[in-house]
Design a protein around this motif. Structure first.
Motif, PDB file in Angstrom:
ATOM      1  N   LEU A   1       0.808  -1.221   0.000  1.00  0.00           N
ATOM      2  CA  LEU A   1       0.000   0.000   0.000  1.00  0.00           C
ATOM      3  C   LEU A   1       0.840   1.268   0.000  1.00  0.00           C
ATOM      4  CD1 LEU A   1      -2.654  -0.956   2.723  1.00  0.00           C
ATOM      5  CD2 LEU A   1      -2.701  -1.427   0.263  1.00  0.00           C
ATOM      6  N   LEU A   2       2.133   1.159   0.241  1.00  0.00           N
ATOM      7  CA  LEU A   2       2.973   2.342   0.415  1.00  0.00           C
ATOM      8  C   LEU A   2       3.243   3.023  -0.922  1.00  0.00           C
ATOM      9  CD1 LEU A   2       5.562   0.846   2.942  1.00  0.00           C
ATOM     10  CD2 LEU A   2       3.382   1.980   3.428  1.00  0.00           C
ATOM     11  N   LEU A   3       3.115   4.344  -0.936  1.00  0.00           N
ATOM     12  CA  LEU A   3       3.472   5.099  -2.126  1.00  0.00           C
ATOM     13  C   LEU A   3       4.990   5.143  -2.250  1.00  0.00           C
ATOM     14  CD1 LEU A   3       1.036   8.134  -1.769  1.00  0.00           C
ATOM     15  CD2 LEU A   3       0.858   6.267  -3.424  1.00  0.00           C
ATOM     16  N   PRO A   4       5.529   4.972  -3.444  1.00  0.00           N
ATOM     17  CA  PRO A   4       6.986   5.007  -3.592  1.00  0.00           C
ATOM     18  C   PRO A   4       7.539   6.404  -3.324  1.00  0.00           C
ATOM     19  CG  PRO A   4       5.910   4.902  -5.738  1.00  0.00           C
ATOM     20  CD  PRO A   4       4.836   4.686  -4.715  1.00  0.00           C
ATOM     21  N   ASP A   5       8.674   6.439  -2.643  1.00  0.00           N
ATOM     22  CA  ASP A   5       9.399   7.697  -2.392  1.00  0.00           C
ATOM     23  C   ASP A   5       8.551   8.750  -1.697  1.00  0.00           C
ATOM     24  OD1 ASP A   5      11.644   6.608  -3.775  1.00  0.00           O
ATOM     25  OD2 ASP A   5      10.714   7.166  -5.673  1.00  0.00           O
ATOM     26  N   ALA A   6       7.641   8.341  -0.848  1.00  0.00           N
ATOM     27  CA  ALA A   6       6.804   9.287  -0.104  1.00  0.00           C
ATOM     28  C   ALA A   6       6.927   8.998   1.386  1.00  0.00           C
ATOM     29  CB  ALA A   6       5.340   9.174  -0.543  1.00  0.00           C
ATOM     30  N   PRO A   7       6.881  10.028   2.227  1.00  0.00           N
ATOM     31  CA  PRO A   7       6.963   9.806   3.673  1.00  0.00           C
ATOM     32  C   PRO A   7       5.806   8.943   4.163  1.00  0.00           C
ATOM     33  CG  PRO A   7       7.210  12.141   3.131  1.00  0.00           C
ATOM     34  CD  PRO A   7       6.759  11.455   1.880  1.00  0.00           C
ATOM     35  N   ILE A   8       6.057   8.250   5.271  1.00  0.00           N
ATOM     36  CA  ILE A   8       5.056   7.378   5.881  1.00  0.00           C
ATOM     37  C   ILE A   8       4.755   7.889   7.288  1.00  0.00           C
ATOM     38  CG2 ILE A   8       4.529   5.020   6.624  1.00  0.00           C
ATOM     39  CD1 ILE A   8       6.695   4.117   4.584  1.00  0.00           C
ATOM     40  N   VAL A   9       3.472   8.041   7.586  1.00  0.00           N
ATOM     41  CA  VAL A   9       3.038   8.454   8.917  1.00  0.00           C
ATOM     42  C   VAL A   9       2.183   7.325   9.498  1.00  0.00           C
ATOM     43  CG1 VAL A   9       1.740  10.130  10.281  1.00  0.00           C
ATOM     44  CG2 VAL A   9       3.036  10.890   8.260  1.00  0.00           C
ATOM     45  N   ALA A  10       2.508   6.897  10.708  1.00  0.00           N
ATOM     46  CA  ALA A  10       1.714   5.881  11.405  1.00  0.00           C
ATOM     47  C   ALA A  10       0.901   6.564  12.497  1.00  0.00           C
ATOM     48  CB  ALA A  10       2.612   4.812  12.014  1.00  0.00           C
ATOM     49  N   TRP A  11      -0.369   6.161  12.614  1.00  0.00           N
ATOM     50  CA  TRP A  11      -1.266   6.788  13.586  1.00  0.00           C
ATOM     51  C   TRP A  11      -2.057   5.712  14.312  1.00  0.00           C
ATOM     52  CZ3 TRP A  11      -6.463   9.439  12.019  1.00  0.00           C
ATOM     53  CH2 TRP A  11      -7.071   9.987  13.157  1.00  0.00           C
ATOM     54  N   TRP A  12      -2.028   5.769  15.644  1.00  0.00           N
ATOM     55  CA  TRP A  12      -2.808   4.867  16.490  1.00  0.00           C
ATOM     56  C   TRP A  12      -3.887   5.694  17.189  1.00  0.00           C
ATOM     57  CZ3 TRP A  12       2.494   4.811  16.056  1.00  0.00           C
ATOM     58  CH2 TRP A  12       3.087   3.621  15.606  1.00  0.00           C
ATOM     59  N   PRO A  13      -5.097   5.803  16.645  1.00  0.00           N
ATOM     60  CA  PRO A  13      -6.115   6.674  17.244  1.00  0.00           C
ATOM     61  C   PRO A  13      -6.773   6.106  18.495  1.00  0.00           C
ATOM     62  CG  PRO A  13      -6.978   5.604  15.282  1.00  0.00           C
ATOM     63  CD  PRO A  13      -5.533   5.234  15.361  1.00  0.00           C
ATOM     64  N   THR A  14      -6.691   4.793  18.705  1.00  0.00           N
ATOM     65  CA  THR A  14      -7.337   4.193  19.884  1.00  0.00           C
ATOM     66  C   THR A  14      -6.265   3.607  20.793  1.00  0.00           C
ATOM     67  OG1 THR A  14      -7.756   2.199  18.536  1.00  0.00           O
ATOM     68  CG2 THR A  14      -9.548   3.792  18.746  1.00  0.00           C
ATOM     69  N   PHE A  15      -6.009   2.316  20.718  1.00  0.00           N
ATOM     70  CA  PHE A  15      -4.924   1.740  21.523  1.00  0.00           C
ATOM     71  C   PHE A  15      -3.585   2.148  20.914  1.00  0.00           C
ATOM     72  CE2 PHE A  15      -5.891  -1.448  18.284  1.00  0.00           C
ATOM     73  CZ  PHE A  15      -4.631  -1.784  17.813  1.00  0.00           C
ATOM     74  N   MET A  16      -2.527   2.045  21.694  1.00  0.00           N
ATOM     75  CA  MET A  16      -1.212   2.406  21.165  1.00  0.00           C
ATOM     76  C   MET A  16      -0.170   1.431  21.684  1.00  0.00           C
ATOM     77  SD  MET A  16      -0.112   5.741  23.409  1.00  0.00           S
ATOM     78  CE  MET A  16       0.795   5.511  24.960  1.00  0.00           C
ATOM     79  N   PRO A  17       0.902   1.231  20.930  1.00  0.00           N
ATOM     80  CA  PRO A  17       1.975   0.350  21.409  1.00  0.00           C
ATOM     81  C   PRO A  17       2.759   1.014  22.531  1.00  0.00           C
ATOM     82  CG  PRO A  17       2.592   1.366  19.327  1.00  0.00           C
ATOM     83  CD  PRO A  17       1.170   1.772  19.584  1.00  0.00           C
ATOM     84  N   SER A  18       3.361   0.211  23.386  1.00  0.00           N
ATOM     85  CA  SER A  18       4.153   0.780  24.479  1.00  0.00           C
ATOM     86  C   SER A  18       5.412   1.458  23.957  1.00  0.00           C
ATOM     87  CB  SER A  18       4.515  -0.317  25.486  1.00  0.00           C
ATOM     88  OG  SER A  18       5.224  -1.370  24.835  1.00  0.00           O
ATOM     89  N   ASP A  19       5.887   1.031  22.797  1.00  0.00           N
ATOM     90  CA  ASP A  19       7.066   1.622  22.171  1.00  0.00           C
ATOM     91  C   ASP A  19       6.750   1.857  20.698  1.00  0.00           C
ATOM     92  OD1 ASP A  19       9.505   2.310  21.080  1.00  0.00           O
ATOM     93  OD2 ASP A  19      10.641   0.782  22.165  1.00  0.00           O
TER      94      ASP A  19
END
Length: 316
Positions: A115-133
């Protein structure tokens, strides 16, 4: 337009995306980033709606991975269903929703690669639960920017402590974003006379709110003064950030900002007439928009997290 695939694979999803692009023209042209949203099954729509609105300022591809909070359920068959949204169903973006069941939900990095666009920044978002790290989470490892929300956790202040311990450049939290208007008004206040140093400060609000804790930490870090935290008076409304009032003590008297209405604050300064300032309750779209405007490290957020963690250890 929406297209659905049941019990599918990442390659089939990527192929369908290509077909839709060929049918509708260069859909992906102008996309500036890939936003990966990791959330729970059944609660995806609020985050998708916010991303769709934010895409009007930041054209992007949105990949939504939703799964059970407990990650793996033995009784579930390992599979994922997909839904692709473009056009009016996706704002100025294209949205791919992957609903994961069973063990396949633990293989996030492989699932989203197509799904990743080539040569474009990636932003990850956890709107509900979140990882400890967040930086070591599967999506966090491939992201340039990582957005969490400590206020969405059962114990928001404990979540802040975990974020401080695990901080990596690129991390941010919406509890910090919600303070932008307050911080801007305070900075403007300090740029006006009387030009006297602040000797102490009081932050009033819901002390269980991560935003209230971060505001106190910001004032300590920037002003190097003692900051008292207290619950608001009964007649003070509490805002969406949990804040109701900030008071700065100076030699010549008190300067303060107090929320007095749903979206209005009252600024009071020594030697100047009182005046109203905007303290609107910013929606999820506006918060996400702000965080997508910058993809570099937020050094101020890091300093404030460090100050918060230092204070917590000091009083432990």
């Amino acid at each position: 337009m929406r297209r659905e695939l049941t019990n599918t694979t990442t390659s089939k999803v990527a192929k369908l995306l290509d077909e839709i692009r060929d049918e509708g023209g260069a859909v992906a042209l102008g996309r500036v980033l890939t936003l990966l949203i990791h959330t729970q099954l059944g609660v995806e729509e609020e985050a998708i709606a916010a991303a769709n609105e934010a895409s009007r300022e930041h054209p992007m591809r949105v990949g939504v991975v939703s799964r059970n909070k407990d990650d793996v359920r033995a009784e579930e068959d390992a599979r994922h269903d997909a839904e692709i949204r473009v056009g009016g169903d996706a704002g100025a973006s294209e949205v791919v929703v992957l609903r994961c069941y069973g063990e396949i939900g633990s293989q996030l990095e492989g699932i989203v690669q197509g799904l990743l666009l080539p040569d474009a920044p990636i932003v990850a978002w956890w709107p509900t639960f979140m990882p400890s790290d967040p930086g070591h989470a599967q999506l966090g490892q491939i992201a340039h920017r990582r957005i969490t929300d400590a206020a969405a956790q059962r114990e928001g202040c404990e979540a802040l402590t975990r974020l401080a311990d695990a901080y990596r450049p690129g991390d941010t939290d919406l509890s910090w974003t919600r303070l932008t208007n307050w911080r801007a008004h305070l900075a403007a206040m300090l740029d006006q006379p009387p030009f006297q140093p602040v000797t102490s400060a009081v932050v009033r609000g819901d002390t269980a709110s991560p935003s209230v804790q971060l505001m106190a930490a910001w004032l300590r870090a920037r002003l190097h003064v003692d900051v008292e935290l207290s619950e608001p008076a009964d007649d003070l409304p509490v805002g969406s950030s949990g804040l109701s009032q900030i008071v700065l003590h100076r030699e010549g008297g008190e300067n303060s900002i107090t929320r007095i209405e749903e979206s209005t604050g009252l600024m009071q300064q020594t030697g100047q007439p009182d005046h109203r300032v905007a303290l609107s309750r910013r929606g999820l779209r506006d918060q996400l928009n702000e965080e997508l405007r910058r993809l570099d490290a937020d050094d101020m957020y890091r300093e404030v997290l460090e100050e918060y963690a230092r204070t917590q250890k000091e009083f432990a």
